[in-house]
Design a protein around this motif. Structure first.
Motif, PDB file in Angstrom:
ATOM      1  N   UNK A 113       0.837  -1.207   0.000  1.00 43.35           N
ATOM      2  CA  UNK A 113       0.000   0.000   0.000  1.00 43.35           C
ATOM      3  C   UNK A 113       0.871   1.255   0.000  1.00 43.35           C
ATOM      4  N   UNK A 114       1.894   1.277   0.841  1.00 40.91           N
ATOM      5  CA  UNK A 114       2.782   2.437   0.909  1.00 40.91           C
ATOM      6  C   UNK A 114       3.505   2.662  -0.415  1.00 40.91           C
ATOM      7  N   UNK A 115       3.946   1.574  -1.028  1.00 42.89           N
ATOM      8  CA  UNK A 115       4.658   1.717  -2.300  1.00 42.89           C
ATOM      9  C   UNK A 115       3.726   2.230  -3.393  1.00 42.89           C
ATOM     10  N   UNK A 116       2.491   1.736  -3.412  1.00 44.10           N
ATOM     11  CA  UNK A 116       1.534   2.199  -4.419  1.00 44.10           C
ATOM     12  C   UNK A 116       1.221   3.685  -4.248  1.00 44.10           C
ATOM     13  N   UNK A 117       1.103   4.135  -3.001  1.00 48.10           N
ATOM     14  CA  UNK A 117       0.858   5.563  -2.762  1.00 48.10           C
ATOM     15  C   UNK A 117       2.045   6.389  -3.252  1.00 48.10           C
ATOM     16  N   UNK A 118       3.257   5.925  -2.934  1.00 48.00           N
ATOM     17  CA  UNK A 118       4.455   6.635  -3.399  1.00 48.00           C
ATOM     18  C   UNK A 118       4.537   6.636  -4.919  1.00 48.00           C
ATOM     19  N   UNK A 119       4.165   5.522  -5.527  1.00 49.77           N
ATOM     20  CA  UNK A 119       4.167   5.436  -6.991  1.00 49.77           C
ATOM     21  C   UNK A 119       3.195   6.449  -7.593  1.00 49.77           C
ATOM     22  N   UNK A 120       2.032   6.596  -6.976  1.00 50.87           N
ATOM     23  CA  UNK A 120       1.049   7.564  -7.473  1.00 50.87           C
ATOM     24  C   UNK A 120       1.533   8.995  -7.284  1.00 50.87           C
ATOM     25  N   UNK A 121       2.269   9.252  -6.209  1.00 49.81           N
ATOM     26  CA  UNK A 121       2.849  10.585  -6.014  1.00 49.81           C
ATOM     27  C   UNK A 121       3.826  10.902  -7.137  1.00 49.81           C
ATOM     28  N   UNK A 122       4.682   9.938  -7.446  1.00 54.41           N
ATOM     29  CA  UNK A 122       5.650  10.140  -8.527  1.00 54.41           C
ATOM     30  C   UNK A 122       4.951  10.358  -9.862  1.00 54.41           C
ATOM     31  N   UNK A 123       3.965   9.497 -10.150  1.00 49.10           N
ATOM     32  CA  UNK A 123       3.275   9.576 -11.438  1.00 49.10           C
ATOM     33  C   UNK A 123       2.362  10.793 -11.546  1.00 49.10           C
ATOM     34  N   UNK A 124       1.764  11.189 -10.414  1.00 51.98           N
ATOM     35  CA  UNK A 124       0.780  12.261 -10.457  1.00 51.98           C
ATOM     36  C   UNK A 124       1.320  13.652 -10.206  1.00 51.98           C
ATOM     37  N   UNK A 125       2.514  13.747  -9.589  1.00 51.09           N
ATOM     38  CA  UNK A 125       3.043  15.071  -9.241  1.00 51.09           C
ATOM     39  C   UNK A 125       4.431  15.294  -9.841  1.00 51.09           C
ATOM     40  N   UNK A 126       5.380  14.449  -9.470  1.00 50.69           N
ATOM     41  CA  UNK A 126       6.768  14.699  -9.862  1.00 50.69           C
ATOM     42  C   UNK A 126       6.998  14.550 -11.362  1.00 50.69           C
ATOM     43  N   UNK A 127       6.434  13.500 -11.960  1.00 49.85           N
ATOM     44  CA  UNK A 127       6.624  13.308 -13.404  1.00 49.85           C
ATOM     45  C   UNK A 127       5.994  14.436 -14.221  1.00 49.85           C
ATOM     46  N   UNK A 128       4.752  14.869 -13.931  1.00 47.23           N
ATOM     47  CA  UNK A 128       4.208  16.012 -14.678  1.00 47.23           C
ATOM     48  C   UNK A 128       5.047  17.277 -14.536  1.00 47.23           C
ATOM     49  N   UNK A 129       5.609  17.500 -13.357  1.00 46.49           N
ATOM     50  CA  UNK A 129       6.486  18.660 -13.182  1.00 46.49           C
ATOM     51  C   UNK A 129       7.750  18.513 -14.021  1.00 46.49           C
ATOM     52  N   UNK A 130       8.276  17.287 -14.085  1.00 51.15           N
ATOM     53  CA  UNK A 130       9.446  17.049 -14.938  1.00 51.15           C
ATOM     54  C   UNK A 130       9.122  17.323 -16.403  1.00 51.15           C
TER      55      UNK A 130
END
Length: 216
Positions: free
Chosen positions: A93-110
């Motif tokens: 669960x923790x990894x999936x939440x972190x994955x969604x943070x990366x995909x939903x926030x950090x990657x779009x900013x990149x």
């Protein structure tokens, strides 16, 4: 199944630990270092990092951790290391939440920073940096904490799994123990190497056993 679980769980620990270390390194070293640089250096460096990081060494553990964790949970539910199941679910669960943070926030900013173009053609480098830096850094810290928590849960799951395996073997030995404890004792003749007691101890011979007299 036990051998598969014994291979999958350490692999998940390693891959998750690699991600936790990577994002933590950005949080306490890379981004604080770039924060001291000029706008041009910051934008150019981050654009270069975002391009360079898209390689198999990053993508394999980043994407591969999810199926490894899911498989570890599945095997635990089937009875292989079941005491570790709650920690495995928490890690997933923790990894999936972190994955969604990366995909939903950090990657779009990149992607937004990449669309700004070459630094030589960006007119307002400070504005581009401001729109990127604070939000990206904040959410990177959040995902680093999530990945670290997932890694901690997995590490403890590995400890629980390893501690449970000897108990299963010990229980099996305990169950088989009474079979030998309740068995009949070995006959006395076998305890003396196949000889009856009076062959070894003349004083214990029965009265009806006599020793032939020796010839003069």
């Amino acid at each position: 199944m036990k051998h598969l679980q014994a291979a999958v769980l350490p692999a998940a620990v390693i891959s998750t630990g690699l991600m936790a270390g990577l994002f933590a390194g950005f949080a306490y070293a890379v981004m604080p270092g770039l924060d001291r640089s000029s706008d041009r250096t910051f934008v150019e460096a981050v654009q270069g990092i975002n391009e360079a990081i898209l390689n198999p060494a990053f993508m394999l553990p980043f994407m591969g951790s999810i199926p490894l964790l899911a498989l570890a949970v599945f095997l635990a539910r089937r009875g292989q290391g079941r005491p570790a199941l709650p920690w495995l679910i928490a890690a997933l669960v923790l990894y999936l939440i972190a994955f969604m943070v990366t995909s939903g926030v950090n990657v779009p900013l990149n992607d937004q920073l990449a669309k700004a173009g070459d630094v030589d053609h960006i007119k307002h480098l400070g504005t581009v940096r401001d729109h990127f830096e604070s939000t990206w850094v904040t959410w990177n810290i959040i995902r680093a904490l999530l990945h670290t928590a997932a890694f901690a849960c997995l590490a403890w799951a590995l400890v629980v799994y390893g501690a449970h395996r000897p108990k299963e073997g010990k229980s099996a030995n305990s169950a088989a123990g009474p079979i030998f404890q309740n068995s009949d004792p070995m006959p006395t003749a076998y305890q003396h190497g196949g000889r009856t007691p009076y062959n070894s101890h003349p004083d214990q011979r029965p009265d009806h056993i006599t020793t032939p007299a020796s010839n003069p």
